[in-house]
Design a protein around this motif. Sequence first.
Motif, PDB file in Angstrom:
ATOM      1  N   ASN A 137       0.824  -1.207   0.000  1.00 42.51           N
ATOM      2  CA  ASN A 137       0.000   0.000   0.000  1.00 42.51           C
ATOM      3  C   ASN A 137       0.860   1.259   0.000  1.00 42.51           C
ATOM      4  O   ASN A 137       0.559   2.224  -0.712  1.00 42.51           O
ATOM      5  CB  ASN A 137      -0.963   0.008   1.192  1.00 42.51           C
ATOM      6  N   LEU A 138       1.934   1.259   0.772  1.00 41.59           N
ATOM      7  CA  LEU A 138       2.839   2.413   0.797  1.00 41.59           C
ATOM      8  C   LEU A 138       3.546   2.597  -0.548  1.00 41.59           C
ATOM      9  O   LEU A 138       3.708   3.728  -1.015  1.00 41.59           O
ATOM     10  CB  LEU A 138       3.868   2.256   1.916  1.00 41.59           C
ATOM     11  N   GLN A 139       3.949   1.500  -1.172  1.00 41.97           N
ATOM     12  CA  GLN A 139       4.600   1.595  -2.477  1.00 41.97           C
ATOM     13  C   GLN A 139       3.636   2.146  -3.524  1.00 41.97           C
ATOM     14  O   GLN A 139       4.008   2.977  -4.350  1.00 41.97           O
ATOM     15  CB  GLN A 139       5.136   0.226  -2.897  1.00 41.97           C
ATOM     16  N   THR A 140       2.387   1.699  -3.475  1.00 41.98           N
ATOM     17  CA  THR A 140       1.371   2.197  -4.404  1.00 41.98           C
ATOM     18  C   THR A 140       1.161   3.694  -4.201  1.00 41.98           C
ATOM     19  O   THR A 140       1.121   4.466  -5.165  1.00 41.98           O
ATOM     20  CB  THR A 140       0.037   1.444  -4.203  1.00 41.98           C
ATOM     21  N   ILE A 143       4.156   5.678  -5.592  1.00 43.48           N
ATOM     22  CA  ILE A 143       4.125   5.744  -7.058  1.00 43.48           C
ATOM     23  C   ILE A 143       3.074   6.750  -7.521  1.00 43.48           C
ATOM     24  O   ILE A 143       3.323   7.564  -8.411  1.00 43.48           O
ATOM     25  CB  ILE A 143       3.873   4.345  -7.656  1.00 43.48           C
ATOM     26  N   GLU A 144       1.898   6.718  -6.907  1.00 37.09           N
ATOM     27  CA  GLU A 144       0.828   7.643  -7.287  1.00 37.09           C
ATOM     28  C   GLU A 144       1.213   9.092  -6.985  1.00 37.09           C
ATOM     29  O   GLU A 144       0.951   9.989  -7.786  1.00 37.09           O
ATOM     30  CB  GLU A 144      -0.477   7.271  -6.581  1.00 37.09           C
ATOM     31  N   LEU A 145       1.843   9.331  -5.842  1.00 36.51           N
ATOM     32  CA  LEU A 145       2.270  10.691  -5.500  1.00 36.51           C
ATOM     33  C   LEU A 145       3.343  11.198  -6.472  1.00 36.51           C
ATOM     34  O   LEU A 145       3.328  12.374  -6.854  1.00 36.51           O
ATOM     35  CB  LEU A 145       2.789  10.750  -4.063  1.00 36.51           C
ATOM     36  N   ARG A 146       4.245  10.323  -6.880  1.00 38.68           N
ATOM     37  CA  ARG A 146       5.256  10.728  -7.861  1.00 38.68           C
ATOM     38  C   ARG A 146       4.609  11.100  -9.189  1.00 38.68           C
ATOM     39  O   ARG A 146       5.028  12.053  -9.844  1.00 38.68           O
ATOM     40  CB  ARG A 146       6.278   9.613  -8.065  1.00 38.68           C
ATOM     41  N   ARG A 150       4.767  14.721 -10.953  1.00 37.50           N
ATOM     42  CA  ARG A 150       5.244  14.849 -12.326  1.00 37.50           C
ATOM     43  C   ARG A 150       4.232  15.634 -13.169  1.00 37.50           C
ATOM     44  O   ARG A 150       4.601  16.530 -13.926  1.00 37.50           O
ATOM     45  CB  ARG A 150       5.484  13.469 -12.928  1.00 37.50           C
ATOM     46  N   MET A 151       2.951  15.308 -13.028  1.00 36.97           N
ATOM     47  CA  MET A 151       1.906  16.018 -13.786  1.00 36.97           C
ATOM     48  C   MET A 151       1.839  17.487 -13.365  1.00 36.97           C
ATOM     49  O   MET A 151       1.682  18.367 -14.203  1.00 36.97           O
ATOM     50  CB  MET A 151       0.542  15.347 -13.587  1.00 36.97           C
TER      51      MET A 151
END
Length: 160
Positions: A137-140, A143-146, A150-151
């Motif tokens: 869950n933390l890895q997900t 990744i989503e925050l990165r 980026r956007m």
Amino acid sequence: MLEFPSMSPAPLKLRVLIVDDEPDNRRILCDRLASCEGWKIETEAAGTAHEAFSIMREKSFDLVFLDYRLPDQNGLSLLAQIRQLHPKTVVVMGSAAGDERIAVEAMRRGAMDYFPHSALREADLTLLLKQALETQNLQTETIELRQVNRMKDEFISSVS
């Protein structure tokens, strides 16, 4: 008096790949995972790094138990391939002999934990599964925050 059926929580689901060249180790771990209460665990097993990687190209797993010594490749090399192919997959590395250098290197390369096989046979797998789910869950989330950052950066640079 009106009675309601007891509502037990739905079992947590995990897809687990066990990669070990020793059939007994695979069977024991598979049996222990099947006996974890509160979990619905779908397991698959592979005896070589090549077999494991072929399976992982077709399917994703939440957790991989990975042996360090495999007949065709060492587990650290396969760990790097797993992290590249499925960055959210949690990996727990094991070995017949506990070796601090291997443990440190495995964790440095992204394994969640390292166990000698003897300790893994006695480990609290329910706790380990919970930790794996939390790690995933933390890895997900990371990744989503990165992706959001980026956007955001792309938007700011296009407006400037």
